[in-house]
Every structure is written in C-alpha cells, then in structure tokens.
Design an enzyme around this catalytic site. Structure first.
Site, mmCIF file in Angstrom:
data_model
loop_
_atom_site.group_PDB
_atom_site.id
_atom_site.type_symbol
_atom_site.label_atom_id
_atom_site.label_comp_id
_atom_site.label_asym_id
_atom_site.label_seq_id
_atom_site.Cartn_x
_atom_site.Cartn_y
_atom_site.Cartn_z
ATOM 1 N N LYS A 22 -53.900 46.176 -77.147
ATOM 2 C CA LYS A 22 -53.200 46.539 -75.906
ATOM 3 C C LYS A 22 -53.761 45.757 -74.716
ATOM 4 O O LYS A 22 -53.014 45.207 -73.913
ATOM 5 C CB LYS A 22 -53.352 48.047 -75.657
ATOM 6 C CG LYS A 22 -52.938 48.472 -74.270
ATOM 7 C CD LYS A 22 -53.206 49.932 -74.013
ATOM 8 C CE LYS A 22 -54.574 50.265 -73.498
ATOM 9 N NZ LYS A 22 -54.824 49.994 -72.078
ATOM 10 N N ASN A 23 -55.089 45.709 -74.615
ATOM 11 C CA ASN A 23 -55.692 45.082 -73.431
ATOM 12 C C ASN A 23 -55.586 43.559 -73.428
ATOM 13 O O ASN A 23 -55.850 42.922 -72.409
ATOM 14 C CB ASN A 23 -57.162 45.497 -73.281
ATOM 15 C CG ASN A 23 -57.277 46.915 -72.753
ATOM 16 O OD1 ASN A 23 -56.268 47.552 -72.426
ATOM 17 N ND2 ASN A 23 -58.496 47.421 -72.674
ATOM 18 N N CYS A 118 -57.606 57.174 -60.620
ATOM 19 C CA CYS A 118 -57.682 57.097 -62.067
ATOM 20 C C CYS A 118 -58.724 58.086 -62.549
ATOM 21 O O CYS A 118 -59.759 58.265 -61.911
ATOM 22 C CB CYS A 118 -58.077 55.685 -62.455
ATOM 23 S SG CYS A 118 -58.567 55.523 -64.149
ATOM 24 N N ARG A 123 -62.152 52.825 -59.621
ATOM 25 C CA ARG A 123 -61.497 51.586 -60.069
ATOM 26 C C ARG A 123 -60.786 50.824 -58.946
ATOM 27 O O ARG A 123 -59.560 50.679 -58.948
ATOM 28 C CB ARG A 123 -60.552 51.871 -61.222
ATOM 29 C CG ARG A 123 -61.273 52.426 -62.420
ATOM 30 C CD ARG A 123 -60.371 52.669 -63.574
ATOM 31 N NE ARG A 123 -60.210 51.512 -64.428
ATOM 32 C CZ ARG A 123 -59.531 51.541 -65.562
ATOM 33 N NH1 ARG A 123 -58.965 52.640 -65.961
ATOM 34 N NH2 ARG A 123 -59.420 50.472 -66.309
ATOM 35 N N ASP A 309 -65.057 51.404 -73.595
ATOM 36 C CA ASP A 309 -63.870 52.000 -74.223
ATOM 37 C C ASP A 309 -64.179 52.655 -75.576
ATOM 38 O O ASP A 309 -63.297 53.265 -76.181
ATOM 39 C CB ASP A 309 -62.776 50.939 -74.411
ATOM 40 C CG ASP A 309 -62.093 50.601 -73.098
ATOM 41 O OD1 ASP A 309 -62.361 51.269 -72.087
ATOM 42 O OD2 ASP A 309 -61.285 49.647 -73.081
ATOM 43 N N ARG A 401 -50.428 55.973 -74.893
ATOM 44 C CA ARG A 401 -50.526 54.770 -74.051
ATOM 45 C C ARG A 401 -51.179 53.626 -74.811
ATOM 46 O O ARG A 401 -50.910 52.459 -74.529
ATOM 47 C CB ARG A 401 -51.383 55.056 -72.803
ATOM 48 C CG ARG A 401 -50.666 55.811 -71.705
ATOM 49 C CD ARG A 401 -51.557 55.875 -70.482
ATOM 50 N NE ARG A 401 -52.258 54.609 -70.316
ATOM 51 C CZ ARG A 401 -53.526 54.480 -69.920
ATOM 52 N NH1 ARG A 401 -54.228 55.527 -69.608
ATOM 53 N NH2 ARG A 401 -54.070 53.290 -69.807
#
Ligand code: UD1
Length: 422
Positions: A22-23, A118, A123, A309, A401
């Site tokens: 995803k990233n 967030c 962030r 993460d 997500r």
C-alpha cells in the site's frame, strides 16, 4: 458496520500470498501525474486507501479504471483539468498530500486540502512545505488548503530534511523530477517504497543518483513530462510482517509467498531473537515454531531499522513471551492506542511516555475491542488468535484501509475468523 469475530486457539498452517505494498502504491499512483502516458500499475493491493488515491486523481480529471481481479489500475492523467484536491477526499487519507509535489511540478499551481489530525500523532507536513518553498514555491495556507504556486516551474536546490520523512521525501523527489536544474536531498528516507518510486521515475527518464541512500540527487526535466512505463508494485513488507506475527503467536509453521525477504530483515531478526526460526528463498519466507518464546527489546526507527508500522503487532506477540519485553516508539507520539484494547483482553502493559513495558505469559481472554488505527487493528486480530473464547474486533474500516481480505487469508491458514455486520 462490519466487525471481525475470532475464536482463538487454532494452530495455523499452509501458505499465504502477500499483496502489493500500500505505502509503495500510494506515491506511485500520485507519480502518474508526472507523465501524460496511459499507465497500468499491477500487483496493486485492492484496499480502500488505494481506491481513495485513484479516486482523488479521477476527481482532478484523470481517466482511471481499477481491475480488482487482475489487481491492477490504468491511469491516464493527460486529461487532468483542475488542480484542487478537495477536503472530502483528502480528509479520509493523510497520504493524499502526495499529490502536492507532482501537481505543483507539472501545473505550477495547486490547492491541496490539509490532511488534518490523525490518531497516531500530530503528523505535520511542515517539512514538505519548507522543502517546496526552498525550491521556489510560494505557499500559503488558506481556509484549510495548502495553496501552492510556482510560476515558471520549481527550481532545483539542496534540501536537508531536519527529520527523515517518508512521504516528505517522496513529495520532493516527485517535485524535483520536473524541476529546473538539480535537486539534492540530504537525510532522504530510504524505505523500500521510496526506492521503488525513484526506480520508476528513473525508468521514466529522470536521472537519479543515490537511490536507497540518505543522499539522493535528481536532475529535473525543466517542466517536460516523463515517459513513464507500466510497472508492478513491490510486495507489502508490513502485510508480510503481520502474517509472520500471526504464525509466531500461534507457534505455527506458515509460508509467505510474494515477499522480498531483504525488506523483512529487521523483523525476521527480531523473531529469531525471540526463539523462532525461518527459511527464506528469493520470494518466500517460512516461519517455524519456537521451543520457548523469549522476551525482547524493540525500538522503532527508520528503515532498515525496525518499522513503527510493526510495533503494535509485535507488542501482541510479546504478550506470549516468557518474561518482560520493552517497546520504544521513536517516530509517533501517540502510537500506543492498542494498549488499552489489549488490556481489555487481559494484557498487562505499562506505559511511560514513549516506552511500553509488556508482561509476558499473559492469559489472554476474548473481549469486544475497538480498532483505533490501521496497524493497531491488526495487533488486536493477532492477539485474538490465541485468546480464550471469542473476540469481536469493531471498527475494522481501519483494517480495510491497508489489508487485502485479511479474514479470508487467515481462514485459509486455519484460523477461526469471520466478518459479520453489527
Ligand atoms: C509514512 C507511512 C507510515 C509510516 C511512516 C513512518 C505512508 C503512506 N505512510 O508516513 O505508514 O508509519 O511513514 O515509517 O507511506 N514529520 C514532521 N514534519 C513533516 C513530516 C513528518 O515533523 O513534515 C515527523 C512525523 O510527525 C513523524 C516523523 O516525522 O514523527 C516521520 O513521519 P513520516 O516519515 O513523514 O511519516 P509519513 O510519511 O506520514
């Protein structure tokens, strides 16, 4: 709203296919703005963040189509007819800010809604904005939007990031690709996702040196759009790490396919410290049970260090270790929201600002718990795999997500997990 119901106690076995990252996909989709070619991106994870990024480009006037079965998308940004990234789309995904660099570089003007708060911390995007200003952009914040102008184009310069920022580096790399002259980025992020972005731009005709190091030099095309080629997204190292934790917590042997083991090194070494063994080949990793799970000390940091993460998922794993583990979160100030939910399942974790102390040998018990952010949610699922009785994980839109069909993949490995509606 959907929730996941998990009955703990099952051993896992078999093979799981890891999807695209995803990233990596998000900046790569944004990078298509730099080219007028019709591009097909394959190995694209079918998760809601990816759909949001594609929708954002479509909203700007690009022609897009997603093929869920082929896991690909085709994007043609030659038809973009305005450069305002609206709040309605940006607010659901912070990474929308990734359109700022390429839009400004190609069109010389854009308005991008500020992403807002967030769950895992403040962030800010100050480093993105400062770097663009150093490249000659005129930036104002008006009514919640970043309004950026660069009449005559952006100019290459030397940028030294005060902090290593992943999306900040990606934004500036994309901006520099079409700038006039050479941009040097010092203290550039070197995550695999940043590396792939550089490689795709290089294949599109941009001269880039220092790919994968802290100093990247980019020769801009002076406003000329790129001749980008179709490409496939690299495997998701965080999805892979999450399944490694699922295998480890259940002390099972499982194989992950379509991974790049080099990207998993910090996690695999931590698992080895905990007593697990593994076999790896070019594109797969098999994790094997431990005779005793040892407590560990984890500190999150930039790549190639241990990823923030993966902090929550490893915290779940340390709950079954023999002894006390410590986990230090160095990147985000509020990334311990899973602690209170894990405590509802019987975990004993104490927090002292950036450090969590986790008591091992926990007697985990099923409970109703709430997902608070993407990775925290997967930590709850991992803990539930070994909890007594039933755990219901609510608010799983966070999970959707970033994880492709998490429950189907875990079911295939033998977990007792199902998706239900409230
Ligand atoms: C990206 C990843 C996210 C991951 C994070 C760190 C994507 C889409 N998201 O997020 O999954 O957890 O990297 O590996 O790739 N900072 C500033 N000012 C800025 C930018 C960042 O102070 O302008 C700070 C942040 O608050 C944080 C640190 O820098 O403390 C690192 O953040 P950053 O690397 O920018 O994270 P993201 O790119 O948002």
């Amino acid at each position: 709203m959907d929730f996941l119901q998990i009955k703990g106690g099952k051993k896992l076995s078999g093979t799981v296919e890891i999807d695209g990252a995803k990233n990596a996909a998000l900046p790569l989709i944004a990078s298509t703005i730099l080219s007028k070619n019709r591009l097909t991106i394959s190995n694209l994870p079918q998760v809601s963040d990816v759909r949001t990024m594609v929708k954002l480009l479509e909203n700007l006037g690009a022609k897009t189509s997603i093929d869920e079965i082929k896991k690909s998308a085709t994007i043609d940004t030659s038809t973009i007819d305005h450069t305002i990234a609206q709040y309605e789309i940006v607010r659901v995904m912070r990474a929308s800010i990734l359109v700022l660099g390429p839009l400004l570089a190609r069109f010389g003007y854009c308005e991008v809604s500020l992403p807002g708060g967030c769950a895992i911390g403040q962030r800010p995007i100050d480093l993105h904005l400062k770097a663009l200003e150093q490249m000659g952009a005129d930036i104002e914040i008006k009514q919640g939007y970043v309004v950026a102008k660069a009449e005559g184009g952006l100019k290459g310069t030397t940028i030294s990031f005060d902090k290593i920022t992943v999306t900040g580096s990606e934004n500036i790399i994309m901006a520099a690709a079409l700038a006039h002259g050479t941009t040097r980025i010092l203290n550039c992020a070197k995550e695999p996702e940043v590396v792939q972005l550089c490689e795709v731009l290089r294949d599109g005709g941009v001269k880039i040196e220092g790919i994968g190091t802290y100093e990247v030099t980019i020769e801009g095309t002076g406003g000329k759009t790129l001749d980008m080629k179709d490409f496939a997204v690299i495997p998701d190292r965080i999805e892979a790490g999450t399944y490694l934790c699922a295998g480890a917590i259940t002390n099972s042997e499982i194989t992950l396919k379509n991974v790049n083991p080099t990207h998993l090194e910090s996690m695999l070494l931590k698992l080895k410290e905990m007593g697990f063994s593994y076999d790896e080949s070019e594109e797969s990793v098999t994790i094997k049970p431990a005779s005793k799970v040892e407590a560990v000390k984890i500190t999150t940091t930039e790549y190639p260090g241990f990823p923030t993460d993966m902090q929550a998922q490893f915290m779940a794993l340390t709950l079954v270790a023999d002894g006390v583990s410590t986990i230090e979160e160095k990147l985000f100030e509020n990334r311990f929201m899973h602690v209170s939910e894990l405590s509802r399942m019987g975990a004993n974790i104490s927090l002292n600002s950036y450090t969590a102390t986790v008591e091992g040998n926990a007697e985990l018990c099923g409970a109703d718990v709430m997902a608070t952010d993407l990775r925290a949610s997967s930590a709850l699922v991992i803990a539930a795999l070994v909890a007594k009785d039933i755990t219901n994980v609510h608010r799983i839109y966070h999970l959707d997500r970033g994880y492709v069909k998490l429950e189907e993949k875990l079911q295939k490995l033998g977990a007792d997990i199902k998706r239900l509606s409230e």
